[in-house]
Design a protein around this motif. Structure first.
Motif, PDB file in Angstrom:
ATOM      1  N   SER A 142       1.084  -1.324  -0.070  1.00 55.39           N
ATOM      2  CA  SER A 142      -0.034   0.112   0.070  1.00 55.39           C
ATOM      3  C   SER A 142       0.777   1.068  -0.188  1.00 55.39           C
ATOM      4  N   TYR A 143       0.471   2.013  -0.787  1.00 52.97           N
ATOM      5  CA  TYR A 143       1.306   3.429  -1.017  1.00 52.97           C
ATOM      6  C   TYR A 143       0.724   4.220   0.338  1.00 52.97           C
ATOM      7  N   LEU A 144       1.923   5.001   1.058  1.00 51.30           N
ATOM      8  CA  LEU A 144       1.708   5.894   2.079  1.00 51.30           C
ATOM      9  C   LEU A 144       1.737   7.315   1.751  1.00 51.30           C
ATOM     10  N   TYR A 145       2.738   7.797   1.357  1.00 47.60           N
ATOM     11  CA  TYR A 145       3.139   9.370   1.061  1.00 47.60           C
ATOM     12  C   TYR A 145       4.337   9.496   0.423  1.00 47.60           C
ATOM     13  N   ASN A 146       4.733  10.597   0.165  1.00 47.93           N
ATOM     14  CA  ASN A 146       6.231  10.780  -0.470  1.00 47.93           C
ATOM     15  C   ASN A 146       6.623  12.129   0.007  1.00 47.93           C
ATOM     16  N   TRP A 202       9.468   7.459  -1.965  1.00 49.41           N
ATOM     17  CA  TRP A 202       7.904   7.035  -1.652  1.00 49.41           C
ATOM     18  C   TRP A 202       7.902   6.098  -0.667  1.00 49.41           C
ATOM     19  N   TYR A 203       6.888   5.920   0.159  1.00 48.02           N
ATOM     20  CA  TYR A 203       6.829   5.028   1.159  1.00 48.02           C
ATOM     21  C   TYR A 203       5.630   4.228   1.103  1.00 48.02           C
ATOM     22  N   PHE A 204       5.983   2.962   1.438  1.00 51.01           N
ATOM     23  CA  PHE A 204       4.964   1.816   1.026  1.00 51.01           C
ATOM     24  C   PHE A 204       4.917   1.089   2.443  1.00 51.01           C
ATOM     25  N   ILE A 205       3.860   0.205   2.618  1.00 54.82           N
ATOM     26  CA  ILE A 205       3.628  -0.731   3.672  1.00 54.82           C
ATOM     27  C   ILE A 205       3.115  -1.930   3.300  1.00 54.82           C
ATOM     28  N   ASN A 206       3.451  -3.072   3.938  1.00 50.27           N
ATOM     29  CA  ASN A 206       2.937  -4.455   3.522  1.00 50.27           C
ATOM     30  C   ASN A 206       2.054  -4.406   4.663  1.00 50.27           C
ATOM     31  N   ASN A 207       0.553  -4.511   4.253  1.00 50.99           N
ATOM     32  CA  ASN A 207      -0.502  -4.626   5.322  1.00 50.99           C
ATOM     33  C   ASN A 207      -0.493  -5.796   6.028  1.00 50.99           C
ATOM     34  N   ASN A 208       0.093  -7.094   5.570  1.00 50.26           N
ATOM     35  CA  ASN A 208      -0.078  -8.321   6.297  1.00 50.26           C
ATOM     36  C   ASN A 208       1.099  -8.372   7.502  1.00 50.26           C
ATOM     37  N   THR A 209       2.308  -7.863   7.171  1.00 51.04           N
ATOM     38  CA  THR A 209       3.308  -7.771   8.237  1.00 51.04           C
ATOM     39  C   THR A 209       3.638  -6.481   8.912  1.00 51.04           C
ATOM     40  N   PHE A 210       3.279  -5.422   8.303  1.00 53.19           N
ATOM     41  CA  PHE A 210       3.562  -4.057   8.679  1.00 53.19           C
ATOM     42  C   PHE A 210       4.843  -3.556   8.465  1.00 53.19           C
ATOM     43  N   GLU A 211       5.509  -4.165   7.597  1.00 53.41           N
ATOM     44  CA  GLU A 211       6.728  -4.010   7.502  1.00 53.41           C
ATOM     45  C   GLU A 211       6.711  -2.526   6.220  1.00 53.41           C
ATOM     46  N   ASP A 212       7.693  -1.752   6.370  1.00 52.01           N
ATOM     47  CA  ASP A 212       7.519  -0.436   5.643  1.00 52.01           C
ATOM     48  C   ASP A 212       8.733  -0.421   4.588  1.00 52.01           C
ATOM     49  N   SER A 222      10.786   2.097   1.659  1.00 53.39           N
ATOM     50  CA  SER A 222      10.799   3.221   1.086  1.00 53.39           C
ATOM     51  C   SER A 222      11.498   2.970  -0.651  1.00 53.39           C
ATOM     52  N   VAL A 223      11.144   3.784  -1.518  1.00 55.49           N
ATOM     53  CA  VAL A 223      11.652   3.592  -2.887  1.00 55.49           C
ATOM     54  C   VAL A 223      11.959   4.779  -3.365  1.00 55.49           C
ATOM     55  N   GLU A 224      13.289   4.628  -3.998  1.00 58.78           N
ATOM     56  CA  GLU A 224      13.707   5.962  -4.663  1.00 58.78           C
ATOM     57  C   GLU A 224      12.781   6.742  -5.885  1.00 58.78           C
ATOM     58  N   LYS A 225      12.797   7.985  -5.828  1.00 63.05           N
ATOM     59  CA  LYS A 225      12.184   8.789  -7.135  1.00 63.05           C
ATOM     60  C   LYS A 225      12.334   8.188  -8.381  1.00 63.05           C
ATOM     61  N   LYS A 226      13.717   7.775  -8.661  1.00 63.53           N
ATOM     62  CA  LYS A 226      13.990   7.185 -10.043  1.00 63.53           C
ATOM     63  C   LYS A 226      13.514   5.933 -10.260  1.00 63.53           C
ATOM     64  N   LYS A 244      15.814  -5.547  -3.147  1.00 61.17           N
ATOM     65  CA  LYS A 244      15.812  -4.113  -3.525  1.00 61.17           C
ATOM     66  C   LYS A 244      14.992  -3.811  -4.538  1.00 61.17           C
ATOM     67  N   PRO A 245      14.026  -2.816  -4.306  1.00 59.82           N
ATOM     68  CA  PRO A 245      13.024  -2.383  -5.264  1.00 59.82           C
ATOM     69  C   PRO A 245      13.497  -1.854  -6.652  1.00 59.82           C
ATOM     70  N   ILE A 246      13.155  -2.589  -7.621  1.00 56.37           N
ATOM     71  CA  ILE A 246      13.553  -2.287  -9.130  1.00 56.37           C
ATOM     72  C   ILE A 246      12.364  -1.634 -10.104  1.00 56.37           C
ATOM     73  N   LEU A 247      11.146  -2.024  -9.451  1.00 54.39           N
ATOM     74  CA  LEU A 247      10.169  -1.702 -10.422  1.00 54.39           C
ATOM     75  C   LEU A 247       8.741  -1.502  -9.568  1.00 54.39           C
ATOM     76  N   ILE A 248       7.922  -0.469 -10.098  1.00 56.90           N
ATOM     77  CA  ILE A 248       6.568  -0.473  -9.325  1.00 56.90           C
ATOM     78  C   ILE A 248       5.675  -0.472 -10.478  1.00 56.90           C
ATOM     79  N   THR A 249       4.486  -1.243 -10.094  1.00 53.85           N
ATOM     80  CA  THR A 249       3.440  -1.470 -11.179  1.00 53.85           C
ATOM     81  C   THR A 249       2.131  -0.984 -10.519  1.00 53.85           C
ATOM     82  N   PRO A 250       1.520   0.192 -10.704  1.00 52.18           N
ATOM     83  CA  PRO A 250       0.416   0.733 -10.176  1.00 52.18           C
ATOM     84  C   PRO A 250      -0.698  -0.330 -10.705  1.00 52.18           C
TER      85      PRO A 250
END
Length: 188
Positions: free
Chosen positions: A73-77, A82-92, A94-98, A121-127
């Motif tokens: 889930s997307y939280l804010y930037n 950009w900050y995201f959270i896993n709704n099952n584990t509550f692990e957050d 952060s993903v770089e702007k690029k 490491k995050p490499i891709l976001i798919t909305p």
């Protein structure tokens, strides 16, 4: 190190090619009447989104990429992350702007999206494929405009600009396809 043999190359497999994670988009096994069999692949580099075509001998193999996907889930930037959270584990996370790139215009707070990780490491976001956004500004039109054009530009609440029909006004809620950036429908 786990590997795929060339006879196991299938659409959707994630492999390492030229030290980058790639997705196999097309795989064709060819056995000519004379000579050695080979596999013709179309690979999508996940870091650069570049599409390449490559041919491999039937004796070749490629390393399996350590790719995983999570629905977050997307939280804010804050402009840089950009900050995201896993709704099952509550692990957050952060993903770089690029890495977010142009997908930032389709991210809505509390909405879910899929984040692809390579070596954790995050490499891709798919909305989400479809999003509902509010129109914040549109071009003004006159009756003569409707003769030649059937669309106008509208700015949405996330900053995205899309072409919409003339009947869409400021404050309207619309459905947009995030893959193409096209207007789909007005939400009532």
């Amino acid at each position: 190190m786990r590997v795929y043999q060339s006879n196991s190359f299938r659409i959707g497999c994630k492999i390492i090619f030229e030290k980058e994670p790639c997705l196999i988009e097309c795989s064709e096994f060819v056995k000519p009447g004379k000579g050695q069999a080979f596999v013709r692949l179309k690979l999508r580099k996940l870091l650069t989104n570049q599409l390449i075509e490559k041919t491999f001998k039937s004796t070749d193999s490629l390393e399996i990429a350590d790719i995983s996907e999570q629905k977050l889930s997307y939280l804010y930037n804050d402009g840089n992350f950009w900050y995201f959270i896993n709704n099952n584990t509550f692990e957050d996370f952060s993903v770089e702007k690029k890495i977010v790139g142009l997908n930032s215009k389709w991210l809505i707070e509390q909405d879910t999206c899929i984040i692809t990780f390579w070596n954790n490491k995050p490499i891709l976001i798919t909305p989400n494929i479809f999003v509902q956004l509010k129109v914040t500004d549109t071009e003004s039109t006159s009756k003569s405009d409707t003769i030649n054009n059937s669309t106008k530009l509208a700015k949405l609440s996330t900053g995205a600009v899309v072409k919409v029909p003339f009947f869409i006004q400021v404050g309207s809620l619309i459905k947009v396809d995030t893959r193409s950036g096209e207007y789909i429908a007005r939400i009532k």
